[in-house]
Write a protein that holds these residues in place. Structure first.
Motif, PDB file in Angstrom:
ATOM      1  N   VAL A 132      30.752 -22.985 -34.650  1.00  0.00           N
ATOM      2  CA  VAL A 132      30.081 -21.727 -35.026  1.00  0.00           C
ATOM      3  C   VAL A 132      30.475 -20.626 -34.035  1.00  0.00           C
ATOM      4  O   VAL A 132      30.762 -19.486 -34.426  1.00  0.00           O
ATOM      5  CB  VAL A 132      28.544 -21.916 -35.051  1.00  0.00           C
ATOM      6  N   ASN A 133      30.528 -20.975 -32.753  1.00  0.00           N
ATOM      7  CA  ASN A 133      30.893 -19.985 -31.735  1.00  0.00           C
ATOM      8  C   ASN A 133      32.261 -19.376 -32.041  1.00  0.00           C
ATOM      9  O   ASN A 133      32.463 -18.166 -31.940  1.00  0.00           O
ATOM     10  CB  ASN A 133      30.935 -20.635 -30.342  1.00  0.00           C
ATOM     11  N   ARG A 134      33.221 -20.213 -32.429  1.00  0.00           N
ATOM     12  CA  ARG A 134      34.588 -19.723 -32.702  1.00  0.00           C
ATOM     13  C   ARG A 134      34.580 -18.780 -33.890  1.00  0.00           C
ATOM     14  O   ARG A 134      35.175 -17.706 -33.864  1.00  0.00           O
ATOM     15  CB  ARG A 134      35.530 -20.897 -32.964  1.00  0.00           C
ATOM     16  N   LEU A 135      33.896 -19.201 -34.966  1.00  0.00           N
ATOM     17  CA  LEU A 135      33.830 -18.360 -36.166  1.00  0.00           C
ATOM     18  C   LEU A 135      33.168 -17.025 -35.855  1.00  0.00           C
ATOM     19  O   LEU A 135      33.644 -15.960 -36.297  1.00  0.00           O
ATOM     20  CB  LEU A 135      32.997 -19.073 -37.236  1.00  0.00           C
ATOM     21  N   VAL A 136      32.091 -17.081 -35.095  1.00  0.00           N
ATOM     22  CA  VAL A 136      31.348 -15.855 -34.788  1.00  0.00           C
ATOM     23  C   VAL A 136      32.212 -14.887 -33.983  1.00  0.00           C
ATOM     24  O   VAL A 136      32.232 -13.682 -34.255  1.00  0.00           O
ATOM     25  CB  VAL A 136      30.036 -16.216 -34.047  1.00  0.00           C
ATOM     26  N   ARG A 137      32.962 -15.418 -33.010  1.00  0.00           N
ATOM     27  CA  ARG A 137      33.802 -14.510 -32.215  1.00  0.00           C
ATOM     28  C   ARG A 137      34.903 -13.898 -33.078  1.00  0.00           C
ATOM     29  O   ARG A 137      35.306 -12.765 -32.854  1.00  0.00           O
ATOM     30  CB  ARG A 137      34.401 -15.245 -31.013  1.00  0.00           C
ATOM     31  N   ALA A 138      35.376 -14.660 -34.076  1.00  0.00           N
ATOM     32  CA  ALA A 138      36.404 -14.108 -34.968  1.00  0.00           C
ATOM     33  C   ALA A 138      35.814 -13.011 -35.860  1.00  0.00           C
ATOM     34  O   ALA A 138      36.496 -12.039 -36.201  1.00  0.00           O
ATOM     35  CB  ALA A 138      36.998 -15.230 -35.828  1.00  0.00           C
ATOM     36  N   CYS A 139      34.548 -13.160 -36.233  1.00  0.00           N
ATOM     37  CA  CYS A 139      33.907 -12.185 -37.130  1.00  0.00           C
ATOM     38  C   CYS A 139      33.372 -10.962 -36.394  1.00  0.00           C
ATOM     39  O   CYS A 139      33.217  -9.885 -36.989  1.00  0.00           O
ATOM     40  CB  CYS A 139      32.704 -12.824 -37.829  1.00  0.00           C
ATOM     41  N   ALA A 140      33.039 -11.134 -35.122  1.00  0.00           N
ATOM     42  CA  ALA A 140      32.248 -10.125 -34.400  1.00  0.00           C
ATOM     43  C   ALA A 140      32.849  -8.710 -34.426  1.00  0.00           C
ATOM     44  O   ALA A 140      32.097  -7.746 -34.588  1.00  0.00           O
ATOM     45  CB  ALA A 140      32.004 -10.594 -32.967  1.00  0.00           C
ATOM     46  N   PRO A 141      34.186  -8.539 -34.284  1.00  0.00           N
ATOM     47  CA  PRO A 141      34.698  -7.156 -34.274  1.00  0.00           C
ATOM     48  C   PRO A 141      34.277  -6.363 -35.518  1.00  0.00           C
ATOM     49  O   PRO A 141      33.942  -5.182 -35.405  1.00  0.00           O
ATOM     50  CB  PRO A 141      36.223  -7.351 -34.211  1.00  0.00           C
ATOM     51  N   ALA A 142      34.251  -7.002 -36.683  1.00  0.00           N
ATOM     52  CA  ALA A 142      33.830  -6.292 -37.907  1.00  0.00           C
ATOM     53  C   ALA A 142      32.342  -5.954 -37.838  1.00  0.00           C
ATOM     54  O   ALA A 142      31.901  -4.918 -38.334  1.00  0.00           O
ATOM     55  CB  ALA A 142      34.109  -7.157 -39.131  1.00  0.00           C
ATOM     56  N   TRP A 143      31.568  -6.823 -37.211  1.00  0.00           N
ATOM     57  CA  TRP A 143      30.122  -6.567 -37.090  1.00  0.00           C
ATOM     58  C   TRP A 143      29.875  -5.431 -36.084  1.00  0.00           C
ATOM     59  O   TRP A 143      29.011  -4.583 -36.308  1.00  0.00           O
ATOM     60  CB  TRP A 143      29.371  -7.840 -36.662  1.00  0.00           C
ATOM     61  N   PHE A 144      30.664  -5.415 -34.992  1.00  0.00           N
ATOM     62  CA  PHE A 144      30.535  -4.310 -34.023  1.00  0.00           C
ATOM     63  C   PHE A 144      30.858  -2.988 -34.725  1.00  0.00           C
ATOM     64  O   PHE A 144      30.176  -1.982 -34.538  1.00  0.00           O
ATOM     65  CB  PHE A 144      31.503  -4.477 -32.836  1.00  0.00           C
ATOM     66  N   ALA A 145      31.935  -3.011 -35.534  1.00  0.00           N
ATOM     67  CA  ALA A 145      32.355  -1.779 -36.232  1.00  0.00           C
ATOM     68  C   ALA A 145      31.246  -1.272 -37.154  1.00  0.00           C
ATOM     69  O   ALA A 145      31.130  -0.069 -37.400  1.00  0.00           O
ATOM     70  CB  ALA A 145      33.639  -2.043 -37.030  1.00  0.00           C
ATOM     71  N   ALA A 146      30.414  -2.201 -37.645  1.00  0.00           N
ATOM     72  CA  ALA A 146      29.296  -1.796 -38.512  1.00  0.00           C
ATOM     73  C   ALA A 146      28.085  -1.376 -37.677  1.00  0.00           C
ATOM     74  O   ALA A 146      27.008  -1.124 -38.222  1.00  0.00           O
ATOM     75  CB  ALA A 146      28.920  -2.959 -39.433  1.00  0.00           C
ATOM     76  N   GLY A 147      28.247  -1.323 -36.342  1.00  0.00           N
ATOM     77  CA  GLY A 147      27.177  -0.823 -35.462  1.00  0.00           C
ATOM     78  C   GLY A 147      26.267  -1.905 -34.903  1.00  0.00           C
ATOM     79  O   GLY A 147      25.317  -1.607 -34.178  1.00  0.00           O
ATOM     80  N   ALA A 148      26.539  -3.159 -35.238  1.00  0.00           N
ATOM     81  CA  ALA A 148      25.622  -4.233 -34.812  1.00  0.00           C
ATOM     82  C   ALA A 148      25.894  -4.675 -33.369  1.00  0.00           C
ATOM     83  O   ALA A 148      27.025  -4.601 -32.882  1.00  0.00           O
ATOM     84  CB  ALA A 148      25.758  -5.428 -35.739  1.00  0.00           C
ATOM     85  N   THR A 149      24.832  -5.123 -32.722  1.00  0.00           N
ATOM     86  CA  THR A 149      24.958  -5.822 -31.442  1.00  0.00           C
ATOM     87  C   THR A 149      24.775  -7.309 -31.730  1.00  0.00           C
ATOM     88  O   THR A 149      23.980  -7.680 -32.597  1.00  0.00           O
ATOM     89  CB  THR A 149      23.875  -5.326 -30.457  1.00  0.00           C
ATOM     90  N   VAL A 150      25.526  -8.144 -31.020  1.00  0.00           N
ATOM     91  CA  VAL A 150      25.433  -9.591 -31.208  1.00  0.00           C
ATOM     92  C   VAL A 150      24.924 -10.222 -29.916  1.00  0.00           C
ATOM     93  O   VAL A 150      25.492 -10.004 -28.847  1.00  0.00           O
ATOM     94  CB  VAL A 150      26.816 -10.199 -31.568  1.00  0.00           C
TER      95      VAL A 150
ATOM     96  N   PRO B 155      33.832 -24.174 -24.650  1.00  0.00           N
ATOM     97  CA  PRO B 155      35.102 -24.027 -23.941  1.00  0.00           C
ATOM     98  C   PRO B 155      35.627 -22.586 -23.948  1.00  0.00           C
ATOM     99  O   PRO B 155      36.465 -22.232 -23.121  1.00  0.00           O
ATOM    100  CB  PRO B 155      36.062 -24.949 -24.711  1.00  0.00           C
ATOM    101  N   ASP B 156      35.141 -21.756 -24.872  1.00  0.00           N
ATOM    102  CA  ASP B 156      35.638 -20.374 -24.966  1.00  0.00           C
ATOM    103  C   ASP B 156      34.691 -19.366 -24.316  1.00  0.00           C
ATOM    104  O   ASP B 156      34.854 -18.155 -24.513  1.00  0.00           O
ATOM    105  CB  ASP B 156      35.845 -19.998 -26.443  1.00  0.00           C
ATOM    106  N   ALA B 157      33.708 -19.867 -23.566  1.00  0.00           N
ATOM    107  CA  ALA B 157      32.736 -18.956 -22.945  1.00  0.00           C
ATOM    108  C   ALA B 157      33.461 -17.923 -22.091  1.00  0.00           C
ATOM    109  O   ALA B 157      34.431 -18.247 -21.395  1.00  0.00           O
ATOM    110  CB  ALA B 157      31.760 -19.758 -22.091  1.00  0.00           C
ATOM    111  N   GLY B 158      33.028 -16.690 -22.164  1.00  0.00           N
ATOM    112  CA  GLY B 158      33.583 -15.626 -21.315  1.00  0.00           C
ATOM    113  C   GLY B 158      34.843 -14.993 -21.857  1.00  0.00           C
ATOM    114  O   GLY B 158      35.397 -14.071 -21.259  1.00  0.00           O
ATOM    115  N   THR B 159      35.350 -15.451 -23.013  1.00  0.00           N
ATOM    116  CA  THR B 159      36.620 -14.916 -23.521  1.00  0.00           C
ATOM    117  C   THR B 159      36.426 -13.619 -24.309  1.00  0.00           C
ATOM    118  O   THR B 159      37.391 -12.916 -24.587  1.00  0.00           O
ATOM    119  CB  THR B 159      37.342 -15.932 -24.437  1.00  0.00           C
ATOM    120  N   MET B 160      35.202 -13.307 -24.695  1.00  0.00           N
ATOM    121  CA  MET B 160      34.988 -12.080 -25.485  1.00  0.00           C
ATOM    122  C   MET B 160      34.193 -11.072 -24.663  1.00  0.00           C
ATOM    123  O   MET B 160      33.106 -11.381 -24.168  1.00  0.00           O
ATOM    124  CB  MET B 160      34.229 -12.442 -26.754  1.00  0.00           C
TER     125      MET B 160
END
Ligand code: UD1
Length: 352
Positions: free
Chosen positions: A195-213, A222-227
């Protein structure tokens, strides 16, 4: 008169520990000891509140005969240790939230004719509940339908108790702008790497829509701190899930029974991605109950593409009316007095 003595057997995950802590909170006039295993979440959560005893029990799910033999040996040893504990501490009653810690607790209690009460939070009861539920005075259920799968048990539906703080407004002490749409992401108490991987892949579109995650990643991501992004808050574990869900416009989550009950309490609409390897696929059944009530949208992890999750979230964020309807449906699933009901059952079991 000596206080009543209770042994709580709850171990491993937040989904097992938090409901048990919520019930124990209601029995503060009793003498309570806790039964767990070494090196699991209980060693962090419990000692501040109750004396913790540990036994070396393990799950019996291994396919290797040697490991299975070892697990059976440990189960026997643990049962003996719990038997001694119950006898020496003159325990009056055992309360358990299931899982493998429940096995030695129920068997030892049964041998000493001490009543045991079990709470099963999932829509599909776990193996220990199916095997040993009939030995318990009562099996309390998180989902009423689970009773159909426990024909030999004395069942009662109580829903699943949540921690006290879910019942009152909790300020969110995180850097989240006051009016920004907020998406809470949680993968159960241990986090969910897929879920973490999918969410990080989706997040830029959510940020563009004004959302905070706000992303609760679990301790072993294993990907902590990469975004890094000003609209992105990442935490391995957060104590104030109550405040987070209360403030969130939408949650993206696994479908553990604990989290689902909390989402109902906080009236938070959700997109659920059940953990596909949960025992007997119980998270899919938990999620289906929420979806059929209209409280959640369910996406299966098998073949789940980034675009699918991204769009599902954007559609819900853009549809205030639909979210309000889902929030109302979620609220209809919450049982505010669940912890009190369970505590009353535990008290009644001692008085019988
Ligand atoms: C992977 C797996 O098999 N998980 C199971 C596990 O619960 P698991 O702990 O994975 O998941 P749950 O959703 O039931 O509970 C998570 C709990 O942890 C809390 N939390 C989570 C993250 C965080 O940062 N802070 C925090 O406090 C949540 O608020 C919640 O109270 O037992 C549950 C009850 O049998 C099952 O329904 C779940 O399917």
């Amino acid at each position: 008169m000596a206080p009543t003595r209770l042994l709580v057997a709850a171990s491993g995950t937040g989904g097992h520990l938090f409901p048990a802590l919520a019930v124990a909170e209601q029995l503060s006039d009793w003498e309570i000891e806790w039964l767990g295993v070494p090196n699991r979440l209980e060693t962090k959560l419990v000692p501040a509140c109750y004396p913790l005893r540990t036994v070396p029990v393990e799950g019996l799910q291994s396919r290797s005969p040697l490991r299975l033999l070892r697990a059976l040996g440990l189960l026997g040893l643990s049962t003996l240790q719990v038997w001694r504990l119950l006898r020496d501490r003159r325990v009056d009653i055992v309360f358990t939230t299931g899982g493998y810690i429940a096995a030695p607790a129920i068997v030892a209690a049964r041998q000493l004719r001490i009543p045991a009460l079990l709470h099963e939070s999932n829509a599909i009861p776990g193996r220990v509940t199916r095997w040993l539920g009939p030995q318990c005075q009562t099996v309390a259920l998180g989902f009423a339908d689970a009773a159909k799968r426990l024909p030999r048990c004395q069942t009662v539906w109580t829903s699943t108790p949540v921690r006290e703080r879910f019942r009152s407004p909790q300020p969110l002490a995180l850097p989240v702008p006051e009016n920004a749409p907020l998406i809470a992401v949680v993968g159960g108490s241990q986090g969910a790497v897929a879920v973490n991987r999918l969410v990080r892949a989706c997040a830029p579109a959510w940020f563009a829509a004004g959302a905070t995650v706000v992303h609760l990643t679990g301790e072993r991501d294993p990907d902590a701190g990469t975004m890094k992004h000003p609209q992105y808050v990442e935490l391995p574990f957060y104590d104030n899930v109550a405040g987070l869900f209360q403030r969130a416009d939408l949650a993206v989550s696994r479908a553990g029974a604990g989290t689902l009950t909390e989402l109902a309490f906080t009236r938070t609409p959700s997109v659920l991605i059940p953990f596909p390897f949960a025992a007997d696929d119980h998270q899919a059944y938990n999620a289906a109950a929420f979806a059929s009530a209209g409280a959640a949208v369910v996406l299966s992890q098998a073949n789940l593409e980034r675009d699918h999750l991204q769009t599902a979230v954007l559609e819900l964020l853009g549809d205030r009316e639909r979210r309000a309807a889902m929030a109302a449906r979620a609220a209809s699933l919450a049982v505010p007095e669940s912890a009190e009901q369970l505590a009353a059952l535990v008290r009644a079991a001692v008085e019988r």
